[in-house]
Design a protein around this motif. Structure first.
Motif, short mmCIF file in Angstrom:
data_model
loop_
_atom_site.label_atom_id
_atom_site.label_comp_id
_atom_site.label_asym_id
_atom_site.label_seq_id
_atom_site.Cartn_x
_atom_site.Cartn_y
_atom_site.Cartn_z
N VAL A 60 0.79 -1.24 0.00
CA VAL A 60 0.00 0.00 0.00
C VAL A 60 0.82 1.28 0.00
CG1 VAL A 60 -1.86 -1.21 1.20
CG2 VAL A 60 -0.18 0.08 2.53
N ALA A 61 2.08 1.25 0.42
CA ALA A 61 2.86 2.49 0.51
C ALA A 61 3.21 3.03 -0.87
CB ALA A 61 4.12 2.26 1.33
N ARG A 62 3.63 4.29 -0.90
CA ARG A 62 4.03 4.93 -2.14
C ARG A 62 5.37 5.62 -1.95
NH1 ARG A 62 -1.69 8.03 -3.65
NH2 ARG A 62 -2.87 6.16 -4.28
N GLY A 63 5.99 5.96 -3.07
CA GLY A 63 7.20 6.77 -3.04
C GLY A 63 8.36 6.07 -2.33
N ARG A 64 9.12 6.87 -1.57
CA ARG A 64 10.31 6.36 -0.91
C ARG A 64 10.01 5.24 0.10
NH1 ARG A 64 15.50 8.16 -1.63
NH2 ARG A 64 15.57 8.80 -3.81
N PRO A 65 8.96 5.36 0.91
CA PRO A 65 8.70 4.28 1.86
C PRO A 65 8.57 2.91 1.21
CG PRO A 65 7.46 6.21 2.50
CD PRO A 65 8.08 6.51 1.16
N VAL A 66 7.86 2.82 0.09
CA VAL A 66 7.73 1.51 -0.54
C VAL A 66 9.06 1.05 -1.13
CG1 VAL A 66 7.01 2.34 -2.84
CG2 VAL A 66 6.28 0.10 -2.03
N SER A 67 9.86 1.99 -1.67
CA SER A 67 11.17 1.62 -2.20
C SER A 67 12.07 1.07 -1.09
CB SER A 67 11.84 2.82 -2.86
OG SER A 67 11.08 3.29 -3.96
N VAL A 68 12.04 1.74 0.06
CA VAL A 68 12.86 1.30 1.19
C VAL A 68 12.37 -0.05 1.71
CG1 VAL A 68 13.55 1.84 3.56
CG2 VAL A 68 13.50 3.65 1.82
N ALA A 69 11.05 -0.20 1.82
CA ALA A 69 10.50 -1.46 2.33
C ALA A 69 10.82 -2.63 1.39
CB ALA A 69 8.99 -1.33 2.52
N VAL A 70 10.70 -2.41 0.10
CA VAL A 70 11.02 -3.47 -0.86
C VAL A 70 12.50 -3.86 -0.77
CG1 VAL A 70 11.23 -3.99 -3.32
CG2 VAL A 70 9.14 -2.95 -2.45
N THR A 71 13.36 -2.85 -0.71
CA THR A 71 14.79 -3.12 -0.61
C THR A 71 15.11 -3.90 0.67
OG1 THR A 71 15.30 -1.08 -1.81
CG2 THR A 71 17.08 -2.07 -0.53
N GLY A 72 14.50 -3.47 1.78
CA GLY A 72 14.73 -4.18 3.03
C GLY A 72 14.22 -5.59 2.99
N ALA A 73 13.06 -5.80 2.37
CA ALA A 73 12.50 -7.15 2.29
C ALA A 73 13.40 -8.07 1.49
CB ALA A 73 11.11 -7.09 1.67
N VAL A 74 13.95 -7.57 0.39
CA VAL A 74 14.84 -8.40 -0.42
C VAL A 74 16.13 -8.72 0.33
CG1 VAL A 74 16.21 -8.50 -2.54
CG2 VAL A 74 13.89 -7.54 -2.59
N ILE A 75 16.76 -7.68 0.91
CA ILE A 75 18.01 -7.90 1.65
C ILE A 75 17.77 -8.83 2.84
CG2 ILE A 75 19.82 -6.78 3.01
CD1 ILE A 75 19.99 -6.09 0.10
N GLY A 76 16.69 -8.58 3.59
CA GLY A 76 16.41 -9.41 4.75
C GLY A 76 16.08 -10.84 4.39
N SER A 77 15.32 -11.04 3.33
CA SER A 77 14.96 -12.40 2.92
C SER A 77 16.17 -13.19 2.47
CB SER A 77 13.92 -12.35 1.79
OG SER A 77 12.74 -11.70 2.23
N VAL A 78 17.02 -12.55 1.67
CA VAL A 78 18.25 -13.23 1.24
C VAL A 78 19.12 -13.55 2.45
CG1 VAL A 78 20.39 -12.96 -0.06
CG2 VAL A 78 18.22 -12.22 -1.07
N GLY A 79 19.24 -12.57 3.35
CA GLY A 79 20.06 -12.79 4.54
C GLY A 79 19.54 -13.92 5.40
N PHE A 80 18.22 -13.97 5.61
CA PHE A 80 17.65 -15.01 6.46
C PHE A 80 17.81 -16.39 5.82
CE2 PHE A 80 14.01 -17.34 8.38
CZ PHE A 80 14.44 -17.29 9.70
#
Length: 583
Positions: free
Chosen positions: A254-274
């Motif tokens: 649901v987020a837009r702009g920078r928040p969604v970009s940051v959340a997506v980046t964190g989700a990818v980094i965190g998922s790969v890391g886990f």
């Protein structure tokens, strides 16, 4: 100003016991060696003191902690200063990263909290993996450099790349495989923002930091680094995992702009890391899984930051379900931040109580030549650093009389290690009623059990290992003293020499001295002889030294030069670029 005050308060709360009482001795968190300079001498191509020793290079964190200890004047509290400094730098770096990504101050502070006190870091703390805590200081600054605004000239690029490389090195020197995280972050952020520069900067930072892993990396090889060591296998509780999953999923939807970009980046980094952190069953070793946990911590912080700012990113004309989902993401992120404060009451970053203080008996009962070796056995979690396993799965660990950080890692087994294993197997099988003489050949004066162990059971049936009543190093087990003189170094006239790391010293006389270290022709001075699995050198010089491995010495010195160069170049135009906004 408010963010700074709250950040300082957070660090003080999380580390107040460390500041007031010092660090416990547990897991890989062992006291720094008494002489930082001698540790650096040994690190630069010298003798690895773990177990029965080896010319194999030591873990890069040994050299880094010794260098910092030396810069701090050799203070005994250098380990505590380093730990608190790493936590503070981790919080400040994550705040800088989130601000550079254009999110709110509240998101900055909560993200910093999650990064240094979320479940990945608390799990490492509970395992006593101290280098994982120290790696927190550099990584977020490296990521902040990846997303900075592009400089306008060559001088600006030089300073930026040097800063990213230096920050990456500050993390990788403690958790070596974290060196790939800036490159991975750059790749993901470049894909999200459709700009190629972050990938180039992240990859450049990883490459520039590579020399700090030498000579350890060249000595072990890439395959050895990826697969060696007992892997960690984190299993977060539902109360830690569910809110984070809700925050990330809702923010990405649901987020837009920078928040969604940051959340997506964190989700990818965190998922790969886990995934990497739990890849032990696929052959991943200790270093690999630790790096996965550090990446998970960074990813979780980014997800929380994006979720907190999700409602603010929607604007006015938004449907009620979307608004409700955004606020659900924000609430879940707040829950993640609150649960990250679980370590606050103890004020010790999740580190357990002191486990190895009882080992001081080896020093308090030492003879004039100094403390002798101790053979430890018991449950794996009660043993310091890495340990070895007998064929039946019995854990054991050989330490010097003084337990210090350079001994936290064990090198690959050599001749003496194989001989010791054979001796212990025979002891458990009941083949030796007088094992003291055999153990004395390894310089073992003490056998200590921190808990139930077949080795401890075998001690009750032997004749020349004397149990010490009332002396324990764990809740169960005991301590036995060798009745046979057990010296790490002894002349052919029966005179003991002292271990003065990284050398042996003793009385000048004729004849030779037997050095109970794994055989290596670089021991000297004078004519070296192999004595079974051990070494024998002349006594005329009154000292026995390891000549060193020239290539490793060069690589260690080159790594130091690279760090100095990066530090110098990172100052180029630093003041003008300090105000860089979001990319």
């Amino acid at each position: 100003m408010i963010t700074t005050v709250l950040g300082v308060a957070l660090v003080l709360v999380l580390t107040r016991s460390i500041i007031a009482e010092g660090l416990p001795a547990t897991g890989y968190l062992l006291p720094l060696a008494e002489s930082a300079w001698d540790t650096l001498r040994a690190y630069a191509g010298g003798w690895h003191p773990g177990g029965l020793g080896s010319p194999e290079p030591m873990h890069p964190s040994v050299g880094a902690t010794a260098a910092i200890q030396l810069l701090l004047g050799g203070r005994g509290g250098a380990a505590g200063i380093l730990t608190v400094g790493a936590v503070a730098a981790g919080v400040a770096g994550m705040v800088a990263l989130i601000r550079r990504l254009g999110l709110s101050r509240g998101a900055c502070l909560v993200a910093g909290t999650v990064f240094v006190a979320g479940f990945p870091v608390l799990w490492l703390g509970a395992e006593g993996y101290w280098p994982g805590l120290l790696a927190l200081g550099g990584l977020p600054w490296s990521l902040a450099g990846v997303v900075g605004r592009d400089p306008e000239n060559v001088r600006g690029w030089t300073g930026r790349l040097a800063r990213v490389g230096l920050a990456t090195a500050a993390s990788a020197v403690f958790v070596p495989l974290s060196i790939v995280i800036p490159a991975l972050f750059g790749l993901v952020w470049a894909s999200v923002t459709r700009r190629g520069c972050p990938l180039v900067v992240g990859a450049a930072g990883s490459v520039l930091a590579l020399p700090v892993l030498m000579p350890w990396l060249s000595g072990r090889g890439v395959a050895g680094v990826l697969g060696s060591g007992a892997p960690f296998h984190p299993d977060p509780s539902w109360w830690a995992a569910v809110p984070l999953l809700v925050a990330g999923t809702a923010a990405m939807v649901v987020a837009r702009g920078r928040p969604v970009s940051v959340a997506v980046t964190g989700a990818v980094i965190g998922s790969v890391g886990f995934f990497v952190a739990r890849a032990g069953s696929m052959g991943a070793g200790q270093e690999t899984t630790v790096a996965g946990l550090i990446a998970t911590a960074a990813g979780a912080a980014l997800v929380v930051a994006g979720a907190l700012d999700a409602p603010a990113s929607l604007g006015i004309d938004v449907s009620l379900p979307r608004t409700a989902a955004a606020y659900a993401a924000m609430v879940a992120a707040i829950v993640v931040g609150v649960t990250s404060l679980i370590a606050a009451p103890a004020g010790r970053m999740g580190l357990p109580d002191d486990r190895f203080g009882a080992f001081a008996f080896a020093s308090s009962r030492a003879e004039s030549h100094g403390p002798d070796r101790v053979l430890l056995t018991g449950p794996p979690e009660t043993l310091p650093g890495q340990h070895r396993l007998l064929p039946d799965g019995t854990p054991y660990r050989l330490i010097g009389g003084v337990l210090d950080y350079p001994q936290a890692w064990l090198p690959e087994a050599r001749l003496g290690d194989a001989a010791l294993e054979e001796t212990l197997v025979g002891l458990i099988a009941g083949q030796e009623l007088r094992p003291g003489e055999l153990l004395a050949r390894f310089g073992i004066r003490w056998v200590a059990a921190t808990g139930p162990s077949p080795i401890a059971d075998a001690m009750s049936a032997q004749l020349d290992m004397r149990p010490l009543a009332g002396l324990f190093v764990g809740e169960s087990g005991g301590v036995w003293e060798n009745d046979v003189p057990a010296y790490r170094a002894m002349t052919d006239r029966g005179v003991a020499w002292s271990w003065v790391a990284p050398d042996y010293e003793g009385r000048q006389a004729g004849g030779s001295v037997r050095i109970a270290e794994n055989a290596d022709h670089r021991w000297g001075p004078g004519a070296w002889q192999q004595d079974g699995w051990a070494n024998r050198v002349p006594t005329e010089a009154g000292v026995a030294t390891f000549g060193g491995v020239g290539s490793y010495r060069f690589q260690a010195r080159a790594a130091g030069v690279v760090v100095i160069l990066l530090a110098g170049l990172s100052l180029v135009r630093a003041r003008r670029e300090a105000g860089d906004g979001p990319a």
